[in-house]
Design a protein around this motif. Structure first.
Motif, mmCIF file in Angstrom:
data_model
loop_
_atom_site.group_PDB
_atom_site.id
_atom_site.type_symbol
_atom_site.label_atom_id
_atom_site.label_comp_id
_atom_site.label_asym_id
_atom_site.label_seq_id
_atom_site.Cartn_x
_atom_site.Cartn_y
_atom_site.Cartn_z
ATOM 1 N N GLY A 1 63.759 -4.447 12.801
ATOM 2 C CA GLY A 1 62.519 -5.219 12.886
ATOM 3 C C GLY A 1 62.591 -6.348 13.893
ATOM 4 N N THR A 2 63.733 -7.020 13.953
ATOM 5 C CA THR A 2 63.906 -8.105 14.921
ATOM 6 C C THR A 2 63.800 -7.585 16.350
ATOM 7 O OG1 THR A 2 65.291 -9.376 13.404
ATOM 8 C CG2 THR A 2 65.511 -9.886 15.751
ATOM 9 N N ILE A 3 64.449 -6.469 16.613
ATOM 10 C CA ILE A 3 64.400 -5.879 17.956
ATOM 11 C C ILE A 3 62.991 -5.381 18.265
ATOM 12 C CG2 ILE A 3 65.278 -3.973 19.389
ATOM 13 C CD1 ILE A 3 67.984 -4.373 17.891
ATOM 14 N N ALA A 4 62.352 -4.726 17.291
ATOM 15 C CA ALA A 4 60.983 -4.220 17.491
ATOM 16 C C ALA A 4 59.999 -5.370 17.725
ATOM 17 C CB ALA A 4 60.557 -3.390 16.292
ATOM 18 N N SER A 5 60.155 -6.484 17.007
ATOM 19 C CA SER A 5 59.227 -7.609 17.159
ATOM 20 C C SER A 5 59.320 -8.252 18.540
ATOM 21 C CB SER A 5 59.486 -8.659 16.071
ATOM 22 O OG SER A 5 60.717 -9.330 16.298
ATOM 23 N N GLN A 6 60.405 -8.009 19.242
ATOM 24 C CA GLN A 6 60.566 -8.505 20.610
ATOM 25 C C GLN A 6 60.120 -7.465 21.645
ATOM 26 O OE1 GLN A 6 64.748 -9.462 20.871
ATOM 27 N NE2 GLN A 6 64.647 -10.844 19.125
#
Length: 116
Positions: free
Chosen positions: A37-42
């Motif tokens: 999720g952290t990578i996707a949110s960026q």
């Protein structure tokens, strides 16, 4: 915006026949969800997938073995393709991977597009 390249994270871990408990599964899902999720949110996530521990290995002589490749007591368990400006930055992203807390490893490699 800086030039983004694609990098693949190759997740490796020791294959195990021992099934995790429901609590362990819930914890792993939460940790992986946060990591992805952290990578996707960026807007840096391209794709990700898990790989099972069942398969066939085809040797160069054509012999087929009902097995998977295990080297140094580890095998591939999944991958993720991300966008990053450099190998260094992609490696920094991979340092937060939950597989590391499970005793596994992450290999970070640049992706070279196939030319037609």
């Amino acid at each position: 915006m800086e030039n983004q390249k694609e990098f693949m994270f190759l997740f490796r871990m020791e294959p195990s026949k021992k099934q995790p408990t429901a609590t362990q599964i819930a914890r792993m899902q939460k940790e992986w969800g946060a990591f992805i999720g952290t990578i996707a949110s960026q807007a840096k996530l391209v794709s990700t997938s898990r790989i099972g521990f069942e398969g066939n290995l085809i040797h160069k002589n054509g012999r087929i073995e009902n097995n998977i490749n295990v080297s140094n007591n580890e095998t591939l368990s999944g991958n993720m393709v991300v966008k990053s400006s450099s190998l260094k930055d992609a490696t920094e992203m991979a340092k937060n991977c939950p597989i590391l807390t499970l005793g596994g490893s992450v290999e970070v490699r640049n992706v070279i597009p196939m030319e037609s």
